[in-house]
Design an enzyme around this catalytic site. Structure first.
Site, PDB file in Angstrom:
ATOM      1  N   HIS A  57       0.842  -1.206   0.000  1.00  0.00           N
ATOM      2  CA  HIS A  57       0.000   0.000   0.000  1.00  0.00           C
ATOM      3  C   HIS A  57       0.870   1.246   0.000  1.00  0.00           C
ATOM      4  O   HIS A  57       1.532   1.567   0.992  1.00  0.00           O
ATOM      5  CB  HIS A  57      -0.924   0.010   1.224  1.00  0.00           C
ATOM      6  CG  HIS A  57      -1.940   1.113   1.148  1.00  0.00           C
ATOM      7  ND1 HIS A  57      -3.286   0.872   0.988  1.00  0.00           N
ATOM      8  CD2 HIS A  57      -1.805   2.465   1.181  1.00  0.00           C
ATOM      9  CE1 HIS A  57      -3.934   2.022   0.932  1.00  0.00           C
ATOM     10  NE2 HIS A  57      -3.050   3.008   1.054  1.00  0.00           N
ATOM     11  N   HIS A  59       1.478   5.414  -2.087  1.00  0.00           N
ATOM     12  CA  HIS A  59       0.970   6.480  -2.984  1.00  0.00           C
ATOM     13  C   HIS A  59       2.168   7.097  -3.694  1.00  0.00           C
ATOM     14  O   HIS A  59       2.738   8.084  -3.239  1.00  0.00           O
ATOM     15  CB  HIS A  59       0.209   7.533  -2.188  1.00  0.00           C
ATOM     16  CG  HIS A  59      -1.063   7.001  -1.619  1.00  0.00           C
ATOM     17  ND1 HIS A  59      -2.284   7.123  -2.239  1.00  0.00           N
ATOM     18  CD2 HIS A  59      -1.296   6.274  -0.487  1.00  0.00           C
ATOM     19  CE1 HIS A  59      -3.219   6.522  -1.511  1.00  0.00           C
ATOM     20  NE2 HIS A  59      -2.640   5.991  -0.441  1.00  0.00           N
ATOM     21  N   GLN A 153      -9.559   9.310  -5.226  1.00  0.00           N
ATOM     22  CA  GLN A 153      -9.279   9.909  -3.906  1.00  0.00           C
ATOM     23  C   GLN A 153     -10.408  10.816  -3.400  1.00  0.00           C
ATOM     24  O   GLN A 153     -10.734  10.820  -2.215  1.00  0.00           O
ATOM     25  CB  GLN A 153      -7.978  10.732  -4.023  1.00  0.00           C
ATOM     26  CG  GLN A 153      -7.663  11.662  -2.891  1.00  0.00           C
ATOM     27  CD  GLN A 153      -6.947  10.972  -1.754  1.00  0.00           C
ATOM     28  OE1 GLN A 153      -5.787  10.636  -1.864  1.00  0.00           O
ATOM     29  NE2 GLN A 153      -7.659  10.742  -0.675  1.00  0.00           N
ATOM     30  N   HIS A 211      -9.272   1.656  -0.184  1.00  0.00           N
ATOM     31  CA  HIS A 211      -9.203   2.377   1.077  1.00  0.00           C
ATOM     32  C   HIS A 211     -10.579   2.202   1.702  1.00  0.00           C
ATOM     33  O   HIS A 211     -11.579   2.630   1.114  1.00  0.00           O
ATOM     34  CB  HIS A 211      -8.933   3.857   0.842  1.00  0.00           C
ATOM     35  CG  HIS A 211      -7.529   4.173   0.468  1.00  0.00           C
ATOM     36  ND1 HIS A 211      -6.942   3.725  -0.680  1.00  0.00           N
ATOM     37  CD2 HIS A 211      -6.580   4.905   1.125  1.00  0.00           C
ATOM     38  CE1 HIS A 211      -5.689   4.168  -0.728  1.00  0.00           C
ATOM     39  NE2 HIS A 211      -5.442   4.878   0.348  1.00  0.00           N
ATOM     40  N   GLU A 214     -11.318   4.285   6.497  1.00  0.00           N
ATOM     41  CA  GLU A 214     -10.157   4.964   7.106  1.00  0.00           C
ATOM     42  C   GLU A 214     -10.688   6.148   7.899  1.00  0.00           C
ATOM     43  O   GLU A 214     -10.593   7.305   7.496  1.00  0.00           O
ATOM     44  CB  GLU A 214      -9.152   5.419   6.050  1.00  0.00           C
ATOM     45  CG  GLU A 214      -7.845   5.908   6.689  1.00  0.00           C
ATOM     46  CD  GLU A 214      -6.855   6.461   5.688  1.00  0.00           C
ATOM     47  OE1 GLU A 214      -7.168   6.519   4.490  1.00  0.00           O
ATOM     48  OE2 GLU A 214      -5.751   6.843   6.122  1.00  0.00           O
ATOM     49  N   ASP A 310       2.119   3.143   2.971  1.00  0.00           N
ATOM     50  CA  ASP A 310       1.170   4.214   2.636  1.00  0.00           C
ATOM     51  C   ASP A 310       1.856   5.476   2.136  1.00  0.00           C
ATOM     52  O   ASP A 310       1.590   5.913   1.020  1.00  0.00           O
ATOM     53  CB  ASP A 310       0.261   4.523   3.843  1.00  0.00           C
ATOM     54  CG  ASP A 310      -1.076   5.142   3.447  1.00  0.00           C
ATOM     55  OD1 ASP A 310      -1.335   5.256   2.227  1.00  0.00           O
ATOM     56  OD2 ASP A 310      -1.859   5.500   4.341  1.00  0.00           O
ATOM     57  N   TRP A 316       0.454  13.692   3.660  1.00  0.00           N
ATOM     58  CA  TRP A 316      -0.101  13.021   4.829  1.00  0.00           C
ATOM     59  C   TRP A 316       0.943  12.654   5.872  1.00  0.00           C
ATOM     60  O   TRP A 316       0.624  12.402   7.017  1.00  0.00           O
ATOM     61  CB  TRP A 316      -0.852  11.750   4.392  1.00  0.00           C
ATOM     62  CG  TRP A 316      -2.029  12.070   3.525  1.00  0.00           C
ATOM     63  CD1 TRP A 316      -3.292  12.383   3.959  1.00  0.00           C
ATOM     64  CD2 TRP A 316      -2.070  12.142   2.099  1.00  0.00           C
ATOM     65  NE1 TRP A 316      -4.107  12.639   2.876  1.00  0.00           N
ATOM     66  CE2 TRP A 316      -3.388  12.508   1.733  1.00  0.00           C
ATOM     67  CE3 TRP A 316      -1.117  11.948   1.090  1.00  0.00           C
ATOM     68  CZ2 TRP A 316      -3.781  12.663   0.405  1.00  0.00           C
ATOM     69  CZ3 TRP A 316      -1.507  12.111  -0.229  1.00  0.00           C
ATOM     70  CH2 TRP A 316      -2.824  12.466  -0.558  1.00  0.00           C
TER      71      TRP A 316
HETATM   72 FE   FE2 Z   1      -3.500   5.075   1.294  1.00  0.00          FE
END
Ligand code: FE2
Length: 430
Positions: A57, A59, A153, A211, A214, A310, A316
Site C-alpha cells: 500500500h 501512494h 481519492q 481504502h 479509514e 502508505d 499526509w
Molecule cells: Fe493510502
C-alpha cells in the site's frame, strides 16, 4: 552447473543455513555446500537472507512532495486530501516520474522490490499522475514490480469526474480497482460505490484494493459491503481492504460477526501502522484511540494481513525511508504483537504474506522461484525488526542491484573496545 551468482552460507528466515545458486534469473539450487563455478561468489555467512520486502500500500504519485505547496498543519487525513488537491493542478508528468524514480531507488537500496501504489483518478489533473506511474511501471520493470491501483481519492461519486476518469485509467492499463467509500457523501453512496467498483473489477478480471473505513467512526462499515461483494461476485482471494481503521472503534459483537465473513470471502487486510497511528484519533481528546485495525483478531480467524507503508514525505506524512522494517516495527508495537511467534509473523507481514495479496506465485527462497532476495546485517527476522539493519546485498531477478558494506561505529572510550558492532548484539569486535 554454471551459475551467475552463488551466495554462500546465508541464514534463511526459518533459521537454517544454505547456499543459494542463481542462474538466468532463477534460484536453481538452495542447499548446503554448493561448489559450482559462478560468475560471482559471495560469502554471506551469518547474515539473514530473505525474499525481498514488498509494500502492498503506497501512494507513488504523491511521494517526495512534502512541503509542496505547503505543509499539513493539522496532521489530519482531511487536510492531507485538501493539500493534495492544491498540488494536483501543479503536477507535471516529468516531475511525477522524477519523484517516483527517486523513491524506487530508495526502495531498491532497502531491499523493497515490489510495491502496490494507488494513483489518484479523481479528475483530469490526476491523469498526469496516472500517465507518470504507468511510465514508471515500465521503467522499473527490470528490477521492481509496480502494481497500480485506480484510486478515486475525492470520491467515486462525490467528485464529478471521478467515475469517468477511474474507468479511463483502467482502460489505460492500471492494474487494480480501488475506492474510498467512507469519503463519499453518504453511507449509502459509499455502499453503492463498493458494489459498482467490485462489479467493474469482476467484469475485467481485476483485483480490488480499497481504502476502506479509514476513519474513527465505529459505524463506518464498508468492509461489510466489500466482503459481501467479494463473496457475491466470486472475487475470493482477490480483494483487499486497506486501513480498516474504523474496526478499532467498532462494537465487539459486530466484529465477532464480521471477521468470520471476511475469512470466508478471503478478503485480505492491509493496515498501515505508521500512518494509522499518526492520523487516527486526531479528533479525540483523551483517551486517544490508536486507530489501528484489529490485526491479532484477524490473524486468529486466518485472514491474510500485510503491513503497508502508505506514505513517505507527502501531504499526509512528513517522514519515511522506504524501509518496510520500520513499518513492521511500528505495526508490532501498536498491535502489541510481542510474543516470539507474533514478532516473527510481523516479518512475514512485509514479505511472504504480502506476496499472497499481490498474487505473486514465483516469490520465495525456493528452487525454481525467481531469484530476488535481500541480505541483511542481522541474524534472524526478529533481530532484523529490532535493528532495521543495513541491507548488505539486494538481488532482483538474478542480478545484483544494490550493495552496501556494514556500518560499525568507532568508539573513543578509554579501556573499552574500539568498535561497536552495529548489530547491537552482546558480541563486540575490535
Ligand atoms: Fe493510502
Amino acid at each position: 552447473m554454471n551459475l551467475d551468482l552463488l551466495l554462500k552460507s546465508g541464514v534463511l528466515p526459518d533459521g537454517s543455513k544454505a547456499d543459494i545458486a542463481i542462474s538466468d534469473g532463477v534460484i536453481v539450487a538452495i542447499e548446503t555446500d554448493i561448489n559450482s563455478e559462478a560468475g560471482e561468489t559471495i560469502d554471506i555467512s551469518g547474515n539473514l537472507v530473505s525474499p525481498p520486502f514488498i509494500d502492498p500500500h503506497f501512494h507513488m504519485d504523491a511521494t517526495l512532495s512534502y512541503g509542496q505547496p505547503r505543509i499539513n498543519k493539522s496532521g489530519t487525513l482531511l487536510e492531507g486530501i485538501a493539500l493534495w488537491g492544491e498540488l494536483k493542478p501543479l503536477l507535471t508528468e516529468e516531475a511525477v516520474i522524477e519523484r517516483a524514480l527517486a523513491y524506487c531507488d530508495w526502495a531498491v537500496s532497502m531491499g523493497l522490490l515490489a510495491i502496490r501504489s494507488h494513483v489518484d483518478t479523481s479528475d483530469e489533473h490526476a491523469l498526469t499522475g496516472v500517465r507518470g506511474l504507468l511510465a514508471v511501471r515500465d521503467l522499473v520493470k527490470p528490477y521492481l514490480d509496480l502494481q497500480i491501483v485506480a484510486f478515486p481519492q475525492d470520491g467515486f461519486y462525490r467528485a464529478p469526474k471521478a467515475r469517468e476518469i477511474t474507468i479511463a485509467a483502467l482502460d489505460m492499463g492500471v492494474d487494480i480497482v480501488g475506492g474510498i467509500p467512507h469519503f463519499e457523501r453518504t453511507m449509502q453512496d459509499g455502499r453503492r460505490s463498493v458494489t459498482e467498483l467490485c462489479e467493474l473489477a469482476a467484469e475485467r478480471g481485476l483485483m480490488v484494493d480499497m481504502h476502506c473505513d479509514e476513519t474513527d467512526d465505529p459505524m463506518s462499515r464498508h468492509i461489510e459491503q466489500l466482503t459481501y461483494e467479494a463473496q457475491r461476485l466470486g472475487l475470493q482471494g482477490r480483494v483487499a481492504g486497506s486501513h480498516l481503521t474504523s474496526m478499532h472503534s467498532m462494537d465487539n459483537y459486530y466484529v465477532s460477526k464480521l471477521l468470520p465473513l471476511m475469512a470466508e470471502a478471503e478478503v485480505a487486510a492491509i493496515p498501515n501502522p505508521l500512518i494509522n497511528i499518526t492520523i487516527q484519533g486526531r479528533h479525540d481528546t483523551y483517551p486517544k484511540r490508536r486507530g489501528l485495525t484489529r490485526v491479532r483478531e484477524m490473524l486468529e480467524y486466518g485472514i491474510t494481513v500485510a503491513w503497508g507503508q502508505d506514505c513517505v514525505l507527502d501531504p499526509w506524512y512528513p517522514l519515511g525511508t522506504a524501509d518496510m522494517l520500520d513499518v513492521a516495527f511500528m505495526g508490532l508495537h501498536v498491535a502489541q504483537m510481542t510474543s516470539r511467534s507474533e514478532m516473527r509473523h510481523c516479518f512475514d507481514m512485509v514479505t511472504t504474506e504480502t506476496a499472497k495479496i499481490m498474487g505473486f506465485d514465483d516469490y520465495g527462497l525456493e528452487k525454481g522461484k525467481r531469484a530476488s532476495l535481500v541480505v541483511l546485517d542481522a541474524g534472524d527476522p526478529i533481530e532484523a525488526i529490532r535493528l532495521r539493519p543495513d541491507r548488505l546485498l539486494v538481488v532482483s531477478k538474478g542480478k545484483i542491484v544494490a550493495r552496501r558494506s556494514r556500518t560499525d561505529t568507532t568508539l573513543e572510550l578509554p579501556g573499552r573496545p574500539s568498535v561497536v558492532n552495529r548489530r547491537f548484539t552482546r558480541k563486540t569486535t575490535g
